[in-house]
Motif scaffolding. Structure first.
Motif, PDB file in Angstrom:
ATOM      1  N   THR A   1      44.260  32.925  46.606  1.00 57.38           N
ATOM      2  CA  THR A   1      43.750  34.242  47.071  1.00 57.38           C
ATOM      3  C   THR A   1      43.010  34.030  48.384  1.00 57.38           C
ATOM      4  OG1 THR A   1      43.376  34.775  44.671  1.00 57.38           O
ATOM      5  CG2 THR A   1      42.235  36.181  46.103  1.00 57.38           C
TER       6      THR A   1
ATOM      7  N   LEU B   1      35.499  48.929  56.495  1.00 52.58           N
ATOM      8  CA  LEU B   1      35.233  48.986  57.993  1.00 52.58           C
ATOM      9  C   LEU B   1      35.487  50.433  58.582  1.00 52.58           C
ATOM     10  CD1 LEU B   1      36.454  45.492  58.914  1.00 52.58           C
ATOM     11  CD2 LEU B   1      34.037  46.069  58.472  1.00 52.58           C
TER      12      LEU B   1
ATOM     13  N   CYS C   1      38.112  42.133  57.280  1.00 56.88           N
ATOM     14  CA  CYS C   1      37.631  43.125  56.446  1.00 56.88           C
ATOM     15  C   CYS C   1      37.249  42.886  54.716  1.00 56.88           C
ATOM     16  CB  CYS C   1      38.656  44.173  56.459  1.00 56.88           C
ATOM     17  SG  CYS C   1      40.435  43.741  55.674  1.00 56.88           S
ATOM     18  N   GLY C   2      37.778  41.552  54.517  1.00 62.82           N
ATOM     19  CA  GLY C   2      37.335  41.092  53.290  1.00 62.82           C
ATOM     20  C   GLY C   2      38.625  41.447  52.169  1.00 62.82           C
ATOM     21  N   CYS C   3      39.833  42.062  52.691  1.00 62.25           N
ATOM     22  CA  CYS C   3      40.827  42.383  51.807  1.00 62.25           C
ATOM     23  C   CYS C   3      41.667  41.048  51.218  1.00 62.25           C
ATOM     24  CB  CYS C   3      41.932  43.202  52.244  1.00 62.25           C
ATOM     25  SG  CYS C   3      41.409  44.843  52.445  1.00 62.25           S
ATOM     26  N   ALA C   4      41.810  40.873  49.977  1.00 62.53           N
ATOM     27  CA  ALA C   4      42.381  39.793  49.537  1.00 62.53           C
ATOM     28  C   ALA C   4      43.910  39.789  49.563  1.00 62.53           C
ATOM     29  CB  ALA C   4      42.173  39.617  47.906  1.00 62.53           C
TER      30      ALA C   4
ATOM     31  N   GLN D   1      47.149  37.923  47.760  1.00 62.30           N
ATOM     32  CA  GLN D   1      47.391  37.022  46.592  1.00 62.30           C
ATOM     33  C   GLN D   1      48.880  36.287  47.020  1.00 62.30           C
ATOM     34  OE1 GLN D   1      46.051  38.978  43.326  1.00 62.30           O
ATOM     35  NE2 GLN D   1      44.487  37.228  43.250  1.00 62.30           N
TER      36      GLN D   1
ATOM     37  N   ASP E   1      38.801  32.930  38.629  1.00 60.66           N
ATOM     38  CA  ASP E   1      38.097  31.289  38.590  1.00 60.66           C
ATOM     39  C   ASP E   1      38.702  30.495  39.756  1.00 60.66           C
ATOM     40  OD1 ASP E   1      37.028  31.846  36.089  1.00 60.66           O
ATOM     41  OD2 ASP E   1      38.817  31.861  35.107  1.00 60.66           O
TER      42      ASP E   1
ATOM     43  N   ARG F   1      46.930  43.009  55.478  1.00 62.17           N
ATOM     44  CA  ARG F   1      47.870  44.237  55.481  1.00 62.17           C
ATOM     45  C   ARG F   1      47.027  45.448  55.821  1.00 62.17           C
ATOM     46  NH1 ARG F   1      46.833  43.187  50.403  1.00 62.17           N
ATOM     47  NH2 ARG F   1      45.605  44.707  49.335  1.00 62.17           N
TER      48      ARG F   1
ATOM     49  N   TYR G   1      41.556  30.565  49.047  1.00 60.56           N
ATOM     50  CA  TYR G   1      40.966  30.151  47.586  1.00 60.56           C
ATOM     51  C   TYR G   1      41.957  29.679  46.681  1.00 60.56           C
ATOM     52  CZ  TYR G   1      36.285  31.815  48.923  1.00 60.56           C
ATOM     53  OH  TYR G   1      34.939  32.199  49.620  1.00 60.56           O
ATOM     54  N   HIS G   2      41.830  28.603  45.998  1.00 64.92           N
ATOM     55  CA  HIS G   2      42.791  28.222  44.718  1.00 64.92           C
ATOM     56  C   HIS G   2      42.237  29.244  43.651  1.00 64.92           C
ATOM     57  CE1 HIS G   2      45.230  24.788  45.352  1.00 64.92           C
ATOM     58  NE2 HIS G   2      44.411  24.617  46.241  1.00 64.92           N
ATOM     59  N   THR G   3      43.026  29.969  43.100  1.00 62.09           N
ATOM     60  CA  THR G   3      42.389  30.880  42.054  1.00 62.09           C
ATOM     61  C   THR G   3      43.512  30.376  40.826  1.00 62.09           C
ATOM     62  OG1 THR G   3      43.609  32.637  42.976  1.00 62.09           O
ATOM     63  CG2 THR G   3      41.229  32.584  43.104  1.00 62.09           C
ATOM     64  N   TYR G   4      42.524  30.388  39.678  1.00 63.33           N
ATOM     65  CA  TYR G   4      43.574  30.373  38.273  1.00 63.33           C
ATOM     66  C   TYR G   4      43.593  31.613  37.525  1.00 63.33           C
ATOM     67  CZ  TYR G   4      42.572  25.453  39.203  1.00 63.33           C
ATOM     68  OH  TYR G   4      42.359  23.960  39.729  1.00 63.33           O
TER      69      TYR G   4
ATOM     70  N   PHE H   1      47.564  27.825  32.279  1.00 66.12           N
ATOM     71  CA  PHE H   1      46.958  28.386  33.603  1.00 66.12           C
ATOM     72  C   PHE H   1      47.885  28.270  34.789  1.00 66.12           C
ATOM     73  CE2 PHE H   1      43.473  27.471  30.961  1.00 66.12           C
ATOM     74  CZ  PHE H   1      42.948  28.659  30.748  1.00 66.12           C
TER      75      PHE H   1
ATOM     76  N   LEU I   1      42.466  43.990  45.942  1.00 63.47           N
ATOM     77  CA  LEU I   1      41.270  43.436  45.802  1.00 63.47           C
ATOM     78  C   LEU I   1      40.718  43.172  47.159  1.00 63.47           C
ATOM     79  CD1 LEU I   1      42.687  40.579  43.457  1.00 63.47           C
ATOM     80  CD2 LEU I   1      41.552  42.620  42.740  1.00 63.47           C
TER      81      LEU I   1
ATOM     82  N   LYS J   1      31.543  42.051  51.811  1.00 63.47           N
ATOM     83  CA  LYS J   1      30.682  41.462  52.811  1.00 63.47           C
ATOM     84  C   LYS J   1      29.516  42.382  53.127  1.00 63.47           C
ATOM     85  CE  LYS J   1      34.964  39.228  54.599  1.00 63.47           C
ATOM     86  NZ  LYS J   1      34.698  37.773  54.992  1.00 63.47           N
TER      87      LYS J   1
ATOM     88  N   ILE K   1      41.066  35.667  51.706  1.00 62.36           N
ATOM     89  CA  ILE K   1      40.466  36.544  51.898  1.00 62.36           C
ATOM     90  C   ILE K   1      40.472  36.752  53.341  1.00 62.36           C
ATOM     91  CG2 ILE K   1      37.864  37.423  51.855  1.00 62.36           C
ATOM     92  CD1 ILE K   1      39.164  37.105  48.934  1.00 62.36           C
ATOM     93  N   CYS K   2      40.480  38.011  53.811  1.00 62.44           N
ATOM     94  CA  CYS K   2      40.730  38.142  55.247  1.00 62.44           C
ATOM     95  C   CYS K   2      39.385  38.164  55.760  1.00 62.44           C
ATOM     96  CB  CYS K   2      41.181  39.577  55.556  1.00 62.44           C
ATOM     97  SG  CYS K   2      41.072  40.280  57.114  1.00 62.44           S
ATOM     98  N   LEU K   3      39.084  37.407  56.806  1.00 60.04           N
ATOM     99  CA  LEU K   3      37.516  37.082  57.479  1.00 60.04           C
ATOM    100  C   LEU K   3      37.008  38.407  58.107  1.00 60.04           C
ATOM    101  CD1 LEU K   3      37.435  33.469  58.469  1.00 60.04           C
ATOM    102  CD2 LEU K   3      36.505  34.595  56.439  1.00 60.04           C
TER     103      LEU K   3
END
Lengths: 81, 199
Positions: free
Chosen positions: B51, A13, B57-60, B62, A35, B22, B32-35, B46, A62, A66, B53-55
């Motif tokens: 994880t 951005l 900027c998209g940064c994850a 965890q 996953d 951040r 999200y639940h991630t494995y 497992f 990560l 978008k 996801i910021c709505l």
């Protein structure tokens, strides 16, 4: 699948991405798939993310790509080495 | 506090601290639940984590779930809190309509069942007028004291069920036969069966 080799500076951005550990500004890129269901399942759902690994210290961040029309939140600027 | 996070647009707190992106300082995420395949304690083990996801900027980001017993072991601390941006609409109440004929049959069976209970001295005479006055709530309390009543209207059918269960409990009639009639013949059958036993 997006395949990028080389080293990149990354803007998200319009803001420069910095390494959270060493403040580095150059990254290796890979698209990765996390996953969302037990990995034993064959048709499992996956979350696609862009993995950006600091060239210096390898700390990884990560980001989900978008797209809004032609604009994407992640811009890769290749660094000539 | 929540047991686990729902994958929907939301704000999240971990041990009371808000989750903040951040990179862009936004606080709305899609968790999200991630494995993850983990090394210990064996192969194919497992590890589930989140994880988010910021709505913007998209940064994850965890994180896991640090819920667990309190240090003194007397309590359990739920660590995760989630507030959905668009909470689901409450489900509309189910309204069951009973046609007039059925309602009349229900009320007539209920009267007979109560009459039988009065006759056998199990309940007081005073309940009988309650059926005609449709005071089902009072009736319900008399038939089963201490029963929980929600705010919804109480159908005559529910009172009938309670009255019949009292009859079964006190073995006033042939229970097997009553069960058979309820199952296969319903109202007309119940009515004539009860009428036969009223003096």
């Amino acid at each position: 699948m997006v395949r990028r080799r080389g080293i990149y500076e990354v803007e998200i951005l319009g803001k420069r991405l910095c390494c959270t550990l060493c403040d580095g500004k150059m990254f290796h890129h890979r698209e990765i798939y996390l996953d969302l269901e037990l990995p034993k399942k064959i048709d499992r759902e996956q979350l696609t993310l862009q993995s950006l690994m600091c060239k210096v210290c390898s700390t990884t961040q990560l980001v989900q790509e978008k797209t809004d029309g032609t604009k994407t939140n992640i811009v890769y600027i290749e660094v000539k080495t | 506090m929540v047991d686990e996070l729902i994958c929907d647009e939301s704000r999240v707190w971990i041990l009371g601290q808000p989750l903040i992106c951040r990179f862009c300082a936004n606080d709305v995420f899609l968790p999200y639940h991630t494995y993850k395949n983990v090394e210990k304690p064996g192969i194919d083990v497992f590890f589930v984590d989140y994880t988010a996801i910021c709505l913007k900027c998209g940064c994850a980001t965890q994180f896991g779930d640090p819920s667990g017993p309190s240090p003194d072991g007397t309590d359990y601390i739920w660590a995760l809190e989630q507030v959905l941006l668009n909470p689901p609409e409450p489900e509309p109440p189910i309204i069951r309509t009973v046609d007039d004929k059925t309602l009349r049959a229900q009320k007539s069976c209920l009267s007979l069942a109560l009459l039988l209970l009065v006759q056998e001295g199990i309940i007081e005479n005073a309940v009988l007028p309650l059926v005609e006055e449709e005071q089902n709530e009072n009736l319900l309390h008399l038939l089963e004291p201490g029963v929980y009543v929600s705010s919804e209207e109480i159908p005559a059918e529910k009172c009938l069920v309670l009255a019949l269960s009292q009859i079964v409990k006190h073995r006033l009639l042939d229970n097997d036969k009553l069960h058979f009639i309820i199952e296969y013949e319903s109202y007309p059958g119940i009515e004539s069966f009860l009428r036969k036993h009223i003096e």
